[in-house]
Design an enzyme around this catalytic site. Structure first.
Site, PDB file in Angstrom:
ATOM      1  N   GLU A 256      -6.034   2.037  -2.356  1.00  0.00           N
ATOM      2  CA  GLU A 256      -5.594   3.347  -1.647  1.00  0.00           C
ATOM      3  C   GLU A 256      -6.383   4.760  -1.136  1.00  0.00           C
ATOM      4  OE1 GLU A 256      -4.526   1.679  -4.006  1.00  0.00           O
ATOM      5  OE2 GLU A 256      -2.333   1.044  -3.518  1.00  0.00           O
TER       6      GLU A 256
ATOM      7  N   HIS B  88       6.141   1.829 -12.453  1.00  0.00           N
ATOM      8  CA  HIS B  88       5.906   1.729 -10.853  1.00  0.00           C
ATOM      9  C   HIS B  88       7.602   2.118 -10.934  1.00  0.00           C
ATOM     10  CE1 HIS B  88       4.021  -1.968 -10.598  1.00  0.00           C
ATOM     11  NE2 HIS B  88       3.907  -1.970  -9.871  1.00  0.00           N
TER      12      HIS B  88
END
Lengths: 394, 411
Positions: free
Chosen positions: B147, B216
């Protein structure tokens, strides 16, 4: 000053050659002569996963004299910045590039202004190499309006969009993914240009570098990662920070080349080679073996983690300007006096520019709020007390 | 006033939002809209937020009841005035996002998509399904799991003029790219003195899902809200998802588009013609008189569910989906506060340092004189989201709590 003393000592030895060439016609200081001269680099290139380019570099008198003038300008500029910092006209961070000038000029000689260069915070000389003016440099360092970023960036944020210089970044290693993004854009637009993403030996241990390298290799991007290895990451020597200080090999599957970064001609040869390679085969790593005379930044004396003997030793043996000077004198392209005149001229130019930059005003208060967004949102912004600083954004 | 439907002009739609100050609102709302880059020559439908006009409240309230039965809702296009507009087509929210993305990629060759599994796999939430086949590998790029670097690469590409859409498979993963988003994405325009614009869109699903676990279920809008130079928007319906996606891609500023994991399967009928939603505008979901409820993303549906109960109990809440998380649409919000004098903020962020906290401060600073009672803010608990279903339910604000809060506010 120590520098001029060293200069004169080296010229004494060259004077012995002088009588032999006195019959040759007088050459002008900035020669427009482009007859090719072939010079051997100081050391051969070491390569990893590729064939090293030849040691013989083609150059010409004009180029050599340009190198000399540009490097002298950069050296003078950095030393002037040192004095300005001590006079508290430059504040915050100031990372000086003196000693490493050969990397900047050598790279410029090998590429066009359409190729992109991105570097970290030691960017003053790279900016000059890309066509930035001295006034923009000093004004930005002093936080004035005439600066390249209007005084809002500072030492670590020099940019020049029209010559594809993308900065100027403070966070170590963060410019490498940006550089690979530039290479991606070049590939996307089918430009046939490359990107040079410069970083230091300290940043070579950043994870994002390897991530970006992986993606560049996967997507065949024309990215050239250049490690300016000055052997110290601030106060930490390279052998204390990296298990493997052979930075040109750290790419593993990506080819690498180790270059003497104090030899502008070797840098030029390597960059030329790298550009051809990157356009055909994807990323390549160049390790420039260079050295900085100053400390990491102005707050670092630079002598607590290395000895003064080491610094003066490098200055005597490997100084980039001295090498070019010797080359010029031995090929009789200019006289000792002409070179000294160039240096005097450069010094005057720097001093005049500093005076001019000092006269540039500080940014307007409303500049606080401009350029936050590309298109303002029609809002009114004001400072904490709601009275003093007000601006209506476009 | 009924012209708000067909949305011929940019400013007209805003008129229906509040009966008072309609003149001012049109004048003031004109400026941000006018400055907005809109495709020349194409007719577009501006955001018709509430999709209706100032009819008297009872029919509207009843329509609100019909509106919200469960999470899969149909927008109330069934009212008589709307039947004369184009029928449009029905789709799910992720399809709306894809449509917006595809249309922008067709329109501008500089738009490209980067993310994990966006290409050949079709996107982990199917937002990019089919795009790689259509546009090729150079425009829809599968990245490795890196990322920090691919966000950086997107920003670098944006500096040269490309318009990348970077997808975080889950917004939480973008924490790894925080440096790039904060320092480079947000600040480069400023530190370069305006030389570079970063027309990047960073999008991805976030928020608390169904027992996805703590890592998450992150709400990154609270972490990113301080970064100067970026804009943040949160979509909540297929209509505004497509509109915001298109507006974000066309914007010269870096925009972070927050989607929600649980909203991807919402179905709605959206217009066939090209339209965009204003990035800085809030959406009036349900006009009312008694209390202003400010919300965004998934909590909008909890609020509408609570509104059903509240209307039955005789309250008349005004529900605004703030949509623009940075900057806040203080104009719409302000008009509402001036009307109702009571504010309830319902958000999914945690209590500390969330969007609600900033919004509370902003409203108090600007509209303190109009408030009858202190602002109430309902947020998630300051805990990592637990896995167990019951615990997870208690972490997030539920409709019953909203009803209680409104009753308390209106006492």
């Amino acid at each position: 000053m120590a520098l001029s003393y060293l200069r004169s000592s080296s010229s004494r030895s060259v004077n012995l050659l002088k009588p032999l060439s006195s019959s040759l016609p007088l050459r002008r200081p900035i020669s427009t002569d482009t007859t090719p001269i072939t010079v051997e680099t100081s050391v051969p290139f070491t390569s990893h996963q590729c064939d090293a380019p030849s040691r013989s570099v083609e150059t010409n008198p004009k180029e050599l004299l340009t190198f000399f003038r540009d490097m002298a300008l950069m050296r003078r500029m950095e030393i002037a910045a040192d004095s300005l910092y001590k006079a508290k006209l430059i504040r915050g961070f100031c990372h000086l590039y003196d000693g490493q000038e050969a990397v900047a000029v050598g790279m410029e000689a090998a590429v066009t202004k359409k190729d992109c260069i991105i570097t970290a915070y030691r960017d003053h000389c790279t900016f000059i190499g890309r066509g930035g003016t001295l006034l923009e440099v000093f004004a930005e360092l002093m936080g004035r309006q005439a600066g390249c970023s209007k005084g809002k960036g500072g030492s670590m944020h020099f940019y020049k969009k029209d010559s594809n210089f993308y900065g100027g970044h403070g966070i170590v290693g963060a410019q490498v993914p940006l550089g690979c993004g530039l290479a991606f854009a070049q590939k996307y637009s089918k430009d046939e240009t490359v990107t040079f993403a410069l970083y230091g030996d300290g940043a070579a241990n950043q994870g994002q570098l390897f991530e970006a390298l992986n993606i560049s290799a996967l997507w065949d991007l024309p990215a050239i990662l250049v490690c300016e290895n000055n052997h110290y990451g601030m106060g930490t020597a390279e052998w204390r920070a990296a298990k493997s200080p052979a930075y040109y090999k750290r790419g593993d599957y990506v080819p690498g080349l180790k270059v003497d970064g104090m030899d502008a001609l070797a840098v030029k040869q390597a960059c030329k080679f790298a550009k051809e390679h990157a356009l055909k085969n994807g990323p390549i790593i160049l390790e420039m073996d260079t050295y900085r005379y100053h400390g990491h930044s102005m707050s670092d004396p630079g002598s607590t983690y290395r000895t003064r003997d080491e610094i003066s030793g490098v200055r005597q043996e490997r100084d980039p300007i001295e090498r070019i000077r010797k080359l010029i004198l031995s090929h009789d392209l200019a006289t000792e006096k002409e070179l000294k005149d160039i240096e005097k001229e450069v010094r005057k130019e720097v001093d005049d520019t500093i005076t001019q930059a000092k006269e540039s005003p500080m940014p307007e208060p409303s500049e606080l709020f401009t350029n936050v967004y590309a298109k303002g949102l029609g809002v009114e912004s004001f400072g904490a007390d709601r009275k003093e600083v007000r601006a209506t954004l476009p | 006033m009924a012209t708000g439907f067909h949305g011929v002009g940019a400013a007209v739609a805003a008129l229906s939002s509040s009966p008072s100050n309609s003149f001012d609102s049109k004048k003031l709302l004109c400026s941000p809209r006018r400055s907005f880059p809109v495709r020349k020559g194409a007719s577009f439908v501006a955001d018709r937020s509430d999709g209706s006009v100032n009819l008297d409240l009872n029919p509207k309230a009843r329509r609100a009841q019909q509106l919200i039965v469960n999470a899969v809702a149909n927008k109330a296009d069934s009212s008589p005035a709307s039947s004369s507009s184009k029928p449009g087509h029905e789709l799910l929210l992720f399809e709306a996002l894809r449509e917006g993305l595809e249309e922008e990629m067709d329109r501008d060759p500089r738009v490209c998509v980067m993310g994990e599994d966006v290409g050949h796999y079709g996107g982990s939430y199917k937002v990019t399904r089919g795009l790689a086949e259509k546009f090729g590998d150079l425009r829809v790029l599968d990245t490795p799991i890196a990322e920090n670097s691919f966000t950086g690469m997107g920003i670098g590409a944006a500096m040269t003029g490309l318009r990348p859409v970077v997808e975080g498979m889950n917004m939480g993963f973008l924490l790894l790219a925080f440096n790039q988003i904060s320092n480079n994405c947000g600040m480069l325009h400023y530190t370069s003195g305006g030389q570079f614009t970063i027309p990047i869109v960073i999008r991805g699903p976030g928020g608390v899902g169904r027992q996805l676990g703590a890592e998450h279920s992150q709400r990154l809008e609270s972490y990113f809200q301080s970064i100067p130079g970026i804009q943040m928007v949160a979509c909540s319906t297929p209509y505004n998802a497509k509109g915001l996606m298109k507006a974000a891609i066309r914007s010269e500023n870096p925009v972070i588009l927050f989607e929600h994991v649980l909203l991807y399967n919402l179905k709605e009928r959206i217009p066939d013609e090209d339209y965009i939603c204003n990035l800085e505008e809030a959406e009036m979901v349900r006009p009312g008189e008694h209390v202003t409820i400010l919300t965004y993303s998934r909590m909008r549906y909890h609020v509408m569910q609570a509104a059903k109960t509240l209307v039955n109990k005789g309250y008349d809440p005004e529900v605004i989906d703030i949509r623009s998380l940075k900057p806040f649409d203080l104009h719409t919000i302000g008009n509402s506060v001036k009307k109702t004098h009571r504010v309830l903020i319902v958000e999914e962020c945690m209590r500390t340092g969330g969007i609600g906290a900033s919004l509370t401060a902003a409203i108090t600073e600007n509209f303190h004189d109009y408030l009858d009672t202190p602002i109430m803010c309902l947020s998630s608990q300051d805990v990592p989201t637990p896995y167990a279903g019951t615990l997870e339910e208690w972490t997030v604000v539920q409709p019953a709590q909203i009803v209680t809060a409104v009753e308390q506010l209106c006492k």
